[in-house]
Design a protein around this motif. Sequence first.
Motif, mmCIF file in Angstrom:
data_model
loop_
_atom_site.group_PDB
_atom_site.id
_atom_site.type_symbol
_atom_site.label_atom_id
_atom_site.label_comp_id
_atom_site.label_asym_id
_atom_site.label_seq_id
_atom_site.Cartn_x
_atom_site.Cartn_y
_atom_site.Cartn_z
ATOM 1 N N ARG A 133 0.871 -1.180 0.000
ATOM 2 C CA ARG A 133 0.000 0.000 0.000
ATOM 3 C C ARG A 133 0.904 1.225 0.000
ATOM 4 O O ARG A 133 1.846 1.312 0.777
ATOM 5 C CB ARG A 133 -0.905 0.006 1.236
ATOM 6 N N ASP A 134 0.616 2.152 -0.884
ATOM 7 C CA ASP A 134 1.349 3.407 -0.942
ATOM 8 C C ASP A 134 0.880 4.265 0.231
ATOM 9 O O ASP A 134 -0.203 4.850 0.187
ATOM 10 C CB ASP A 134 1.087 4.109 -2.273
ATOM 11 N N VAL A 135 1.667 4.321 1.281
ATOM 12 C CA VAL A 135 1.259 5.021 2.502
ATOM 13 C C VAL A 135 1.275 6.543 2.330
ATOM 14 O O VAL A 135 0.709 7.252 3.155
ATOM 15 C CB VAL A 135 2.123 4.609 3.714
ATOM 16 N N LEU A 136 1.873 7.046 1.279
ATOM 17 C CA LEU A 136 1.907 8.490 1.023
ATOM 18 C C LEU A 136 0.818 8.944 0.067
ATOM 19 O O LEU A 136 0.653 10.138 -0.171
ATOM 20 C CB LEU A 136 3.280 8.893 0.465
ATOM 21 N N PHE A 137 0.052 7.989 -0.482
ATOM 22 C CA PHE A 137 -0.990 8.310 -1.459
ATOM 23 C C PHE A 137 -2.121 9.088 -0.801
ATOM 24 O O PHE A 137 -2.612 8.728 0.256
ATOM 25 C CB PHE A 137 -1.541 7.023 -2.083
ATOM 26 N N GLU A 138 -2.535 10.167 -1.438
ATOM 27 C CA GLU A 138 -3.664 10.973 -0.989
ATOM 28 C C GLU A 138 -4.835 10.735 -1.936
ATOM 29 O O GLU A 138 -4.645 10.709 -3.156
ATOM 30 C CB GLU A 138 -3.299 12.462 -1.002
ATOM 31 N N PRO A 139 -6.043 10.566 -1.416
ATOM 32 C CA PRO A 139 -7.208 10.326 -2.280
ATOM 33 C C PRO A 139 -7.400 11.428 -3.322
ATOM 34 O O PRO A 139 -7.312 12.616 -2.999
ATOM 35 C CB PRO A 139 -8.380 10.296 -1.302
ATOM 36 N N VAL A 140 -7.612 10.995 -4.547
ATOM 37 C CA VAL A 140 -7.857 11.899 -5.675
ATOM 38 C C VAL A 140 -8.789 11.185 -6.643
ATOM 39 O O VAL A 140 -8.895 9.955 -6.606
ATOM 40 C CB VAL A 140 -6.553 12.289 -6.432
ATOM 41 N N PRO A 141 -9.457 11.935 -7.535
ATOM 42 C CA PRO A 141 -10.240 11.249 -8.576
ATOM 43 C C PRO A 141 -9.331 10.290 -9.361
ATOM 44 O O PRO A 141 -8.156 10.578 -9.596
ATOM 45 C CB PRO A 141 -10.736 12.391 -9.446
ATOM 46 N N VAL A 142 -9.893 9.172 -9.770
ATOM 47 C CA VAL A 142 -9.109 8.160 -10.485
ATOM 48 C C VAL A 142 -8.431 8.768 -11.712
ATOM 49 O O VAL A 142 -7.277 8.434 -12.007
ATOM 50 C CB VAL A 142 -10.000 6.959 -10.880
ATOM 51 N N SER A 143 -9.094 9.674 -12.399
ATOM 52 C CA SER A 143 -8.487 10.274 -13.593
ATOM 53 C C SER A 143 -7.175 10.983 -13.278
ATOM 54 O O SER A 143 -6.288 11.056 -14.125
ATOM 55 C CB SER A 143 -9.469 11.250 -14.254
ATOM 56 N N GLU A 144 -7.036 11.502 -12.069
ATOM 57 C CA GLU A 144 -5.796 12.172 -11.670
ATOM 58 C C GLU A 144 -4.750 11.186 -11.162
ATOM 59 O O GLU A 144 -3.548 11.488 -11.188
ATOM 60 C CB GLU A 144 -6.088 13.193 -10.565
ATOM 61 N N ALA A 145 -5.182 10.035 -10.692
ATOM 62 C CA ALA A 145 -4.257 9.049 -10.125
ATOM 63 C C ALA A 145 -3.585 8.188 -11.184
ATOM 64 O O ALA A 145 -2.493 7.669 -10.955
ATOM 65 C CB ALA A 145 -5.002 8.143 -9.142
ATOM 66 N N ARG A 146 -4.212 8.071 -12.329
ATOM 67 C CA ARG A 146 -3.695 7.173 -13.376
ATOM 68 C C ARG A 146 -2.315 7.569 -13.840
ATOM 69 O O ARG A 146 -1.934 8.721 -13.771
ATOM 70 C CB ARG A 146 -4.649 7.168 -14.567
ATOM 71 N N ARG A 147 -1.595 6.573 -14.342
ATOM 72 C CA ARG A 147 -0.237 6.810 -14.883
ATOM 73 C C ARG A 147 -0.273 7.828 -15.992
ATOM 74 O O ARG A 147 -1.106 7.875 -16.820
ATOM 75 C CB ARG A 147 0.348 5.527 -15.474
#
Length: 106
Positions: free
Chosen positions: A92-106
């Motif tokens: 699990r990426d412990v530094l990941f902040e919730p964002v819309p999936v469109s912004e999280a994608r590669r």
Amino acid sequence: MAGKETEMQELMPKEVAATVPPLYATEDEGDPIARVKLFSSVSAWTWYVTEYDPATGEAFGLVEGFADEWGYFSIPEMEAVNRSRGFNVVERDVLFEPVPVSEARR
């Protein structure tokens, strides 16, 4: 290997799971929020969790792997792979902040 399992990262601890909507809660959203990011340390696969059922460990979200697709995946199965290999194959990426999936994608 005694004690090895305690070194494994818990992929969906209770406090993290509590922040994720239940299954089917976001199905009408065009761009749901990715609440948790899981990734494989041995492949290029990434899982963005948008919904989760803590009773079964079943999650739903975007999977970036051989192809990008929405689908269901089992957190307990991922943790079982980690235990069987003796290291965190999926983390699990412990530094990941919730964002819309469109912004999280590669």
